[in-house]
Design a protein around this motif. Sequence first.
Motif, PDB file in Angstrom:
ATOM      1  N   THR A  66       1.195  -0.453   2.377  1.00  0.00           N
ATOM      2  CA  THR A  66       1.091   0.913   2.867  1.00  0.00           C
ATOM      3  C   THR A  66       0.127   0.954   4.039  1.00  0.00           C
ATOM      4  O   THR A  66      -0.914   0.285   4.025  1.00  0.00           O
ATOM      5  CB  THR A  66       0.616   1.874   1.754  1.00  0.00           C
ATOM      6  OG1 THR A  66       0.543   3.202   2.279  1.00  0.00           O
ATOM      7  CG2 THR A  66      -0.732   1.499   1.191  1.00  0.00           C
ATOM      8  N   LEU A  67       0.478   1.719   5.051  1.00  0.00           N
ATOM      9  CA  LEU A  67      -0.434   1.958   6.157  1.00  0.00           C
ATOM     10  C   LEU A  67      -1.321   3.124   5.738  1.00  0.00           C
ATOM     11  O   LEU A  67      -0.881   4.280   5.709  1.00  0.00           O
ATOM     12  CB  LEU A  67       0.325   2.271   7.451  1.00  0.00           C
ATOM     13  CG  LEU A  67      -0.534   2.463   8.698  1.00  0.00           C
ATOM     14  CD1 LEU A  67      -1.406   1.247   8.985  1.00  0.00           C
ATOM     15  CD2 LEU A  67       0.346   2.785   9.900  1.00  0.00           C
ATOM     16  N   SER A 100       5.115   3.921  -4.010  1.00  0.00           N
ATOM     17  CA  SER A 100       6.263   3.156  -3.493  1.00  0.00           C
ATOM     18  C   SER A 100       7.592   3.874  -3.688  1.00  0.00           C
ATOM     19  O   SER A 100       8.547   3.616  -2.960  1.00  0.00           O
ATOM     20  CB  SER A 100       6.351   1.788  -4.168  1.00  0.00           C
ATOM     21  OG  SER A 100       6.778   1.910  -5.519  1.00  0.00           O
ATOM     22  N   GLY A 101       7.661   4.731  -4.705  1.00  0.00           N
ATOM     23  CA  GLY A 101       8.928   5.371  -5.050  1.00  0.00           C
ATOM     24  C   GLY A 101       9.880   4.438  -5.775  1.00  0.00           C
ATOM     25  O   GLY A 101      11.025   4.799  -6.039  1.00  0.00           O
ATOM     26  N   ILE A 102       9.415   3.251  -6.134  1.00  0.00           N
ATOM     27  CA  ILE A 102      10.271   2.260  -6.803  1.00  0.00           C
ATOM     28  C   ILE A 102      10.103   2.365  -8.311  1.00  0.00           C
ATOM     29  O   ILE A 102       9.002   2.205  -8.840  1.00  0.00           O
ATOM     30  CB  ILE A 102       9.934   0.823  -6.343  1.00  0.00           C
ATOM     31  CG1 ILE A 102      10.163   0.675  -4.838  1.00  0.00           C
ATOM     32  CG2 ILE A 102      10.755  -0.201  -7.126  1.00  0.00           C
ATOM     33  CD1 ILE A 102       9.696  -0.662  -4.270  1.00  0.00           C
ATOM     34  N   SER A 146       5.280   7.925   0.478  1.00  0.00           N
ATOM     35  CA  SER A 146       4.649   9.059  -0.203  1.00  0.00           C
ATOM     36  C   SER A 146       3.745   9.805   0.775  1.00  0.00           C
ATOM     37  O   SER A 146       3.508   9.353   1.904  1.00  0.00           O
ATOM     38  CB  SER A 146       3.823   8.566  -1.394  1.00  0.00           C
ATOM     39  OG  SER A 146       2.622   7.959  -0.936  1.00  0.00           O
ATOM     40  N   GLU A 147       3.191  10.924   0.328  1.00  0.00           N
ATOM     41  CA  GLU A 147       2.277  11.728   1.140  1.00  0.00           C
ATOM     42  C   GLU A 147       1.015  10.960   1.504  1.00  0.00           C
ATOM     43  O   GLU A 147       0.347  11.271   2.483  1.00  0.00           O
ATOM     44  CB  GLU A 147       1.879  13.001   0.387  1.00  0.00           C
ATOM     45  CG  GLU A 147       3.013  13.940   0.120  1.00  0.00           C
ATOM     46  CD  GLU A 147       2.587  15.100  -0.776  1.00  0.00           C
ATOM     47  OE1 GLU A 147       1.394  15.171  -1.145  1.00  0.00           O
ATOM     48  OE2 GLU A 147       3.446  15.926  -1.091  1.00  0.00           O
ATOM     49  N   ASP A 151       2.789   5.027   6.609  1.00  0.00           N
ATOM     50  CA  ASP A 151       3.988   4.188   6.674  1.00  0.00           C
ATOM     51  C   ASP A 151       3.994   3.291   5.439  1.00  0.00           C
ATOM     52  O   ASP A 151       2.963   3.117   4.785  1.00  0.00           O
ATOM     53  CB  ASP A 151       3.990   3.353   7.957  1.00  0.00           C
ATOM     54  CG  ASP A 151       5.364   2.797   8.325  1.00  0.00           C
ATOM     55  OD1 ASP A 151       6.332   2.987   7.555  1.00  0.00           O
ATOM     56  OD2 ASP A 151       5.466   2.154   9.385  1.00  0.00           O
ATOM     57  N   LEU A 152       5.132   2.739   5.141  1.00  0.00           N
ATOM     58  CA  LEU A 152       5.294   1.852   3.991  1.00  0.00           C
ATOM     59  C   LEU A 152       6.379   0.860   4.373  1.00  0.00           C
ATOM     60  O   LEU A 152       7.486   1.268   4.727  1.00  0.00           O
ATOM     61  CB  LEU A 152       5.716   2.677   2.766  1.00  0.00           C
ATOM     62  CG  LEU A 152       5.813   1.983   1.419  1.00  0.00           C
ATOM     63  CD1 LEU A 152       4.436   1.547   0.922  1.00  0.00           C
ATOM     64  CD2 LEU A 152       6.461   2.913   0.390  1.00  0.00           C
TER      65      LEU A 152
END
Length: 178
Positions: A66-67, A100-102, A146-147, A151-152
């Motif tokens: 994640t950035l 991550s949303g994973i 995510s919020e 970036d990811l």
Amino acid sequence: MTALHADVVGVLTDWKAPSPEQDAARGVFLEHLDLHPDGVWRACRPGHITASTLVVNADRTEVLLTLHRKIGGWLQLGGHCEPGDASLAAAALREATEESGIEGLVLSEGPVQLDRHAVRCHPEGSWHLDVEYLAFAPPGARHRISEESADLRWFPVAALPDSADRVVRSLVRRALEH
């Protein structure tokens, strides 16, 4: 002492540190928890336990970073423990899944390393006592930003971004050894 505090103490007590430096870090973390019954919560001013996770793809050729919005560098996923976390591992998995949303991440059996770093959680400053895990993504996993992230992205383990710090690089080495 809360159940989460007791869990963190148990995890760190049982953990087999991979190096003398990591064993010394474990001692610092355990001493902090001994002195601070609230040491797992963000409100603990001197410092507090955090849980982070390096997400690795199924064939271990890429890592998801994640950035970080505030730091501006590429980091592993993670954050503060929350009252609903039943364990340190649950906190690490929750953070990795949220950021991550994973779905379906598989967390390493225990932590892979520890890192203590200064942060600005309080005006006078404090410390994150970060307990770091690995999580393996299922084949074909798709992430979502995510919020919390600017970036990811997936990065090849042999081509990490320049702004990836020593902690991320060490986590990647440990992921390949794991």
